[in-house]
Design a protein around this motif. Structure first.
Motif, PDB file in Angstrom:
ATOM      1  N   ILE A   1      -7.375 -13.373  10.234  1.00  0.00           N
ATOM      2  CA  ILE A   1      -8.395 -13.060   9.230  1.00  0.00           C
ATOM      3  C   ILE A   1      -8.108 -13.684   7.870  1.00  0.00           C
ATOM      4  N   GLY A   2      -6.967 -14.346   7.727  1.00  0.00           N
ATOM      5  CA  GLY A   2      -6.632 -15.000   6.470  1.00  0.00           C
ATOM      6  C   GLY A   2      -5.607 -14.214   5.667  1.00  0.00           C
ATOM      7  N   PRO A   3      -5.043 -14.838   4.650  1.00  0.00           N
ATOM      8  CA  PRO A   3      -4.018 -14.194   3.831  1.00  0.00           C
ATOM      9  C   PRO A   3      -4.539 -12.920   3.157  1.00  0.00           C
ATOM     10  N   ILE A   4      -3.671 -11.927   3.043  1.00  0.00           N
ATOM     11  CA  ILE A   4      -4.014 -10.648   2.428  1.00  0.00           C
ATOM     12  C   ILE A   4      -3.535 -10.662   0.984  1.00  0.00           C
ATOM     13  N   SER A   5      -4.463 -10.464   0.056  1.00  0.00           N
ATOM     14  CA  SER A   5      -4.108 -10.480  -1.365  1.00  0.00           C
ATOM     15  C   SER A   5      -3.946  -9.073  -1.942  1.00  0.00           C
ATOM     16  N   GLY A   6      -4.359  -8.062  -1.205  1.00  0.00           N
ATOM     17  CA  GLY A   6      -4.227  -6.688  -1.669  1.00  0.00           C
ATOM     18  C   GLY A   6      -4.629  -5.732  -0.558  1.00  0.00           C
ATOM     19  N   PHE A   7      -4.277  -4.470  -0.712  1.00  0.00           N
ATOM     20  CA  PHE A   7      -4.623  -3.491   0.318  1.00  0.00           C
ATOM     21  C   PHE A   7      -4.735  -2.104  -0.299  1.00  0.00           C
ATOM     22  N   ARG A   8      -5.462  -1.246   0.414  1.00  0.00           N
ATOM     23  CA  ARG A   8      -5.565   0.173   0.049  1.00  0.00           C
ATOM     24  C   ARG A   8      -5.492   0.993   1.324  1.00  0.00           C
ATOM     25  N   THR A   9      -4.509   1.888   1.394  1.00  0.00           N
ATOM     26  CA  THR A   9      -4.369   2.756   2.559  1.00  0.00           C
ATOM     27  C   THR A   9      -5.458   3.827   2.534  1.00  0.00           C
ATOM     28  N   VAL A  10      -6.067   4.051   3.691  1.00  0.00           N
ATOM     29  CA  VAL A  10      -7.113   5.067   3.837  1.00  0.00           C
ATOM     30  C   VAL A  10      -6.472   6.343   4.364  1.00  0.00           C
ATOM     31  N   ASP A  11      -6.751   7.457   3.713  1.00  0.00           N
ATOM     32  CA  ASP A  11      -6.129   8.728   4.096  1.00  0.00           C
ATOM     33  C   ASP A  11      -6.837   9.417   5.251  1.00  0.00           C
ATOM     34  N   ALA A  12      -8.148   9.238   5.355  1.00  0.00           N
ATOM     35  CA  ALA A  12      -8.937   9.993   6.331  1.00  0.00           C
ATOM     36  C   ALA A  12      -8.596   9.584   7.762  1.00  0.00           C
ATOM     37  N   GLY A  13      -8.834  10.510   8.685  1.00  0.00           N
ATOM     38  CA  GLY A  13      -8.596  10.237  10.093  1.00  0.00           C
ATOM     39  C   GLY A  13      -7.266  10.803  10.555  1.00  0.00           C
ATOM     40  N   LEU A  14      -7.159  11.013  11.874  1.00  0.00           N
ATOM     41  CA  LEU A  14      -5.978  11.674  12.424  1.00  0.00           C
ATOM     42  C   LEU A  14      -5.108  10.775  13.285  1.00  0.00           C
ATOM     43  N   ASN A  15      -5.673   9.767  13.928  1.00  0.00           N
ATOM     44  CA  ASN A  15      -4.954   9.094  15.002  1.00  0.00           C
ATOM     45  C   ASN A  15      -4.363   7.737  14.657  1.00  0.00           C
ATOM     46  N   SER A  16      -4.886   7.059  13.653  1.00  0.00           N
ATOM     47  CA  SER A  16      -4.390   5.718  13.342  1.00  0.00           C
ATOM     48  C   SER A  16      -3.115   5.800  12.502  1.00  0.00           C
ATOM     49  N   ALA A  17      -2.075   5.112  12.949  1.00  0.00           N
ATOM     50  CA  ALA A  17      -0.845   5.052  12.157  1.00  0.00           C
ATOM     51  C   ALA A  17      -1.039   4.155  10.946  1.00  0.00           C
ATOM     52  N   VAL A  18      -1.883   3.139  11.098  1.00  0.00           N
ATOM     53  CA  VAL A  18      -2.268   2.273   9.987  1.00  0.00           C
ATOM     54  C   VAL A  18      -3.782   2.316   9.861  1.00  0.00           C
ATOM     55  N   ALA A  19      -4.265   2.598   8.678  1.00  0.00           N
ATOM     56  CA  ALA A  19      -5.698   2.525   8.374  1.00  0.00           C
ATOM     57  C   ALA A  19      -5.783   2.041   6.942  1.00  0.00           C
ATOM     58  N   ALA A  20      -6.293   0.821   6.770  1.00  0.00           N
ATOM     59  CA  ALA A  20      -6.232   0.216   5.443  1.00  0.00           C
ATOM     60  C   ALA A  20      -7.406  -0.722   5.222  1.00  0.00           C
TER      61      ALA A  20
END
Length: 272
Positions: free
Chosen positions: A23-42
């Motif tokens: 998907i291309g280089p990542i210049s920034g990220f924000r972790t999403v708090d909602a949800g129960l099952n994903s170890a990573v959600a961003a």
């Protein structure tokens, strides 16, 4: 049990590299708090805009299977869900990236302005036939252990069902107010009435009376030809299912859903 959430930078470097390669280089990220099952959600920032990433460890076999199911059905549900951009496995992780939709969680409470749009997205989904892919579950099998006798056969059908109206799973678009259904972990082939029935239990849990929830279910196209016997059987199966879930994971939300399933089923019994 909820999965511990980690940040994008906590993923193994080879897993992050696999995402960026696609998907291309990542210049920034924000972790999403909602949800129960994903170890990573961003939410990831790329040169082409924002992307939503979700991931689980492959050793969590049930969750990894849910991710594969979500990837398999995505091409068939683009009328109601963001497009999958890439899916892959790397360094022990199952990873999915989607188009990002600026949104908020749907409000199911009585009087909410979101309810019309929620019914509308359920009606859009009702037009989608269940695809012939091995990852999709079958309603008559999924609810068989909570059904009496041959009642589970009443749940069979050819519609693709989402079935999980938990708060983070229906999003309201910030630009147009349209509803989007996300997280297809439980994608199921079955009778169309099951979708508005699942919605009705969620509405009761959000504070609606069972009568009010019934009125909203009746606005769903799939409810028009619902057989009373099938609705009753499904309501009772949901009681048994949520009672079991609440026993095995006694969080407040599971207890609340169990109470709501009982209220909905009791109302259905009173209609006959």
């Amino acid at each position: 049990m909820a999965t511990t959430r980690i940040d994008w930078l906590d993923l193994p470097a080879p897993a992050r590299a696999a995402v960026e390669e696609n998907i291309g280089p990542i210049s920034g990220f924000r972790t999403v708090d909602a949800g129960l099952n994903s170890a990573v959600a961003a939410v990831l920032d790329t040169a082409n805009g924002r992307v939503f990433l979700k991931g689980v460890p492959l050793e969590r076999k049930t969750l990894a299977a849910c991710q594969r199911r979500e990837a398999a059905v995505n091409p068939f549900v683009l009328a109601v869900t963001p497009a999958l951009l890439w899916s892959g496995e790397a360094e022990g992780w199952s990873l999915l990236t989607f188009d990002y939709v600026a949104s908020r969680h749907a409000d199911y409470r009585p009087g909410s302005a979101d309810l019309d749009a929620i019914v509308e997205v359920v009606n859009r989904l009702h037009k989608v036939a269940a695809p012939d892919v091995p990852e999709v579950r079958y309603a008559e099998q999924r609810w068989s252990s909570w059904s009496a006798g041959t009642d589970a056969e009443l749940f069979a059908g050819d519609r693709l069902l989402h079935t999980d109206f938990a708060g983070p799973n229906v999003l309201m678009g910030a630009d147009d107010g349209a509803a989007w259904m996300v997280d297809w972990a439980w994608a199921t082939a079955g009778a169309g009435f099951i979708e508005p029935a699942c919605l009705a239990i969620t509405l009761v849990d959000a504070g609606h009376s069972a009568q009010s929830a019934e009125a909203w279910a009746q606005r769903c196209d799939a409810w028009t030809n619902a057989e009373p016997r099938a609705v009753d059987a499904f309501a009772e199966a949901c009681v048994r299912m949520w009672d079991e879930i609440a026993r095995n994971g006694p969080a407040e939300w599971t207890q609340s859903m169990a109470r709501s399933a009982h209220e909905w089923a009791a109302y259905q019994r009173g209609l006959r």
